[in-house]
Motif scaffolding. Sequence first.
Motif: not given
Length: 315
Positions: A55, A58, A62, A124, A132, A134-136, A175, A178, A180
């Motif tokens: 967290k 992120i 962001l 997630q 929300l 976050a992809w890597r 990441f 993102f 959302h």
Amino acid sequence: MSKPSPKAVLKTIKGYELDKWTATFWLVKRSMANREARYTVLRVNTDAKLQKRLKGYITSQLQGKDFHLAEYDYSNADGDDTLFTIAADATDFPQVEKEINAGFNNAIAKDYAELLNSWAYVIQIEQGNEKLFAWRKISTLTQPKKVESRRATFFVEHKLIDVEDKEVFLIDPRFDFFVHDGTVFIANKREFETSMNFREGMKAKAAEVIQNFTDSGHFRHVDLIQKYVGDNLHHLRKMASILKAGYYQQPDYIQRLIEVSKEEGWALKVENGQIVVEEDSIELLLKLLNNDRLRSPINNETFDAAAKAPVKKSS
């Protein structure tokens, strides 16, 4: 009810207390069939300390800076302070989200071997109905089976342990994008395009442009463009941009391109009113077809500029 703008969505995200949300870790597996991607996910249990760190990653990326938002385009260039936006349903991500939403129906990773050869990981975080993602994309540096090539060691119980004796999974604090409220915020354009199978979409667009060139009768040896573009991501982006801009389909654009090229002495071969495609001048031709050669009204200097936005005149 109208969908909120990307700017409004980002403003909402920045107002969240993400450190109080619940975090879950998902591994994404991808398979390809007939150029279509299929995604499955695997839940991975994490301890409270790691959840807090995720967290924090992120929040730092962001919420930790002010971003300039720009609509995603194939010709965009990555920038540290820019997030490119695109509707989530224009990507493959809804397939992944659907799998994640199956929740406890998904299998839990129990063996280290199940972590291997994954396509990406998704964090997630959620609170109530708000989610929300976050992809890597997993790279050679974070792929578990390749970690030992980095010569890492661990100091455990008063001794150094070789990495090949440990079951390691590296997590990058940055990441790629993102998601959302139906909007994707892209921080790493190249990895986003690779992750979401955009290369195949660009191939289709390139094929459409090639066919348009052939049908128009304005070009000879169009096959050389097809050979030049091939599977090269940079060239595919250019073709997709040419199709989106559509300059070549405007009345008299090709004729004006030929006239200006002659006036400026640009190396474009023309015979009997047709542009003759040559290997040495394909790059120039694609720039001109995308209207990338521009002149400054201040000092009359000419530039090649792929990323361009029309200037609105003040009233």
